[in-house]
Design an enzyme around this catalytic site. Structure first.
Site, PDB file in Angstrom:
ATOM      1  N   TYR A 123       0.802  -1.214   0.000  1.00 55.57           N
ATOM      2  CA  TYR A 123       0.000   0.000   0.000  1.00 55.57           C
ATOM      3  C   TYR A 123       0.837   1.269   0.000  1.00 55.57           C
ATOM      4  O   TYR A 123       0.325   2.346  -0.324  1.00 55.57           O
ATOM      5  CB  TYR A 123      -0.975  -0.032   1.176  1.00 55.57           C
ATOM      6  CG  TYR A 123      -1.979  -1.150   1.004  1.00 55.57           C
ATOM      7  CD1 TYR A 123      -3.050  -1.009   0.142  1.00 55.57           C
ATOM      8  CD2 TYR A 123      -1.806  -2.370   1.661  1.00 55.57           C
ATOM      9  CE1 TYR A 123      -3.951  -2.044  -0.050  1.00 55.57           C
ATOM     10  CE2 TYR A 123      -2.698  -3.406   1.472  1.00 55.57           C
ATOM     11  CZ  TYR A 123      -3.771  -3.238   0.617  1.00 55.57           C
ATOM     12  OH  TYR A 123      -4.649  -4.267   0.413  1.00 55.57           O
ATOM     13  N   PHE A 411     -10.709  -3.509  10.979  1.00 56.84           N
ATOM     14  CA  PHE A 411     -11.939  -3.289  10.210  1.00 56.84           C
ATOM     15  C   PHE A 411     -11.782  -3.892   8.817  1.00 56.84           C
ATOM     16  O   PHE A 411     -10.704  -4.181   8.359  1.00 56.84           O
ATOM     17  CB  PHE A 411     -12.288  -1.811  10.121  1.00 56.84           C
ATOM     18  CG  PHE A 411     -11.179  -0.922   9.615  1.00 56.84           C
ATOM     19  CD1 PHE A 411     -11.000  -0.726   8.248  1.00 56.84           C
ATOM     20  CD2 PHE A 411     -10.332  -0.261  10.498  1.00 56.84           C
ATOM     21  CE1 PHE A 411      -9.989   0.103   7.767  1.00 56.84           C
ATOM     22  CE2 PHE A 411      -9.321   0.557  10.032  1.00 56.84           C
ATOM     23  CZ  PHE A 411      -9.143   0.739   8.672  1.00 56.84           C
TER      24      PHE A 411
END
Length: 411
Positions: A123, A411
């Site tokens: 990322y 999450f």
């Protein structure tokens, strides 16, 4: 056949999620956790890449409000459920998903995107920088004691059913969110995540247990959720306490909860895997060396809109610097930005034609944004360049926070 990228349709969820599980090794998620994932999925923010009838790529986003320095809750996209089928790697699928997703996040007016990374290097290519770290402790309670503050003995502890205590625990959590950057305010439905307790996911530990800390008037001011692993060896009991959450509104309640966890019968180890790096428990223990403290990356943050993001937070010291931001993946962020903050921390950030004082990529800006990673340390690694003498120290003081940022759950 050409690949097609589209927003998830309601009847596609199972196939879409099956691809995600396959991308992460093919081990099915416990049904309770899978149903939670289904319930919180925002279909309109979920993208799938399709090769005919086969889903070969996925990426989703949750609508969050994230605490930033100053106690402000800023809209942020919680990037999640990113996976590419093994048959379609290195074909640009992930890049196309990140491109579409960031364009959508910008169009939706969210200045930040955040994620937890299975592989941080992936990322970083898309502008995400490590913004928080998590502390893990593995305490040998036969050799480590706690020194507690005055008032600890006045705290009443009570074992409760985790579900019955949920509303009180959520109230405590909500009160803490503005006090520590990196904490997401929980939207309705997300409170269920902390209570997920599938038997197949316990690894031999007990069902989830909960203890609450109360003041004399009965107000709940703290809680701990945990499991007990009743291991044994040749010498007898060798139990371990596996801590999920410990939150409290004052030092006495916090210390009382940790003292309780340290004192559970037939256990000799307390393990807590996701704590703030400046957790006060490090100052309560008698021997930090025997507490097995270690850190790892947690929340990764991407600045989607430089001006909106930098104006949303407050600053710890006055600052007036021109930042030269590099952002090839989101070119609308490229260029010079003048950041000005007054003594109260209020800020403005505007395009500038003035000479740059500091040069950095959007990845480093994301790392520094929550105040836990200093611009000075990034400069020492060669990732931030000082172009005007004194500007690095000025900006680093302004960006620094009073407490370490922290992501309390995934999450």
């Amino acid at each position: 056949m050409a690949l097609e990228t589209r927003v998830l349709q309601g009847d596609e969820w199972d196939v879409w999620y099956d691809n995600l599980e396959l991308a992460f090794g093919g081990v099915p998620e416990p049904s309770e956790e899978r149903e939670f994932s289904r319930a919180v999925t925002e279909a309109e923010r979920s993208l799938g890449v399709w090769d005919g009838a086969t889903c070969v790529g996925s990426a989703g986003a949750f609508t969050f409000r994230l605490s930033v320095p100053g106690g402000v809750l800023v809209p942020a996209a919680g990037v999640t459920m990113v996976g590419v089928a093994p048959t379609h790697r290195r074909r640009g699928v992930l890049t196309s998903l990140m491109r579409r997703q960031l364009d959508d996040i910008r169009a939706g007016g969210e200045p930040l995107a955040v994620l937890t990374a299975s592989d941080p290097a992936i990322y970083g290519r898309f502008g995400y920088g490590t913004a928080t770290y998590a502390l893990s402790v593995d305490v040998d309670t036969t050799r480590v004691r706690l020194s507690v503050p005055p008032g600890t003995d006045d705290v009443r502890l009570r074992l409760v059913d985790p579900q019955e205590a949920l509303a009180d625990c959520e109230r405590v959590y909500a009160a803490l969110v503005p006090t520590r950057p990196g904490m997401p305010a929980r939207r309705p439905g997300w409170e269920r995540q902390a209570l997920l307790d599938p038997p197949e996911g316990r690894g031999g530990a007990s069902p989830l247990q909960c203890v609450v800390a109360e003041r004399a008037d009965g107000e709940v001011v703290g809680y701990a959720r945990y499991r007990v692993r009743a291991d044994r060896d040749a010498a007898g009991a060798d139990g371990k306490v596996e801590v999920g959450d410990v939150d409290a509104l004052d030092p006495a309640a916090y210390a009382a909860l940790w003292r309780y966890l340290f004192g559970i019968d037939l256990t000799w180890t307390v393990r807590a895997p996701r704590r703030p790096v400046d957790d006060p428990v490090l100052h309560l223990v008698s021997d930090v060396r025997r507490s097995g403290a270690r850190t790892r990356d947690a929340l990764h943050l991407r600045v989607v809109d430089v001006a909106a993001a930098l104006e949303a937070r407050t600053y710890g010291a006055p600052v007036d610097v021109v930042l030269e931001v590099e952002d090839a993946f989101c070119p609308w962020n490229e260029g010079r930005w003048r950041l000005v903050a007054d003594a109260e921390g209020a800020a403005s950030c505007t395009r500038s034609a003035e000479p740059a004082d500091l040069a950095l990529s959007v990845r480093e800006l994301g790392s520094a944004y929550l105040g836990g990673i200093s611009l000075t340390s990034l400069a020492a690694a060669g990732l931030v360049r000082e172009l005007r003498a004194g500007s690095l120290a000025e900006a680093s003081r302004a960006f620094a926070g009073d407490v370490a940022p922290w992501l309390p759950h995934g999450f």
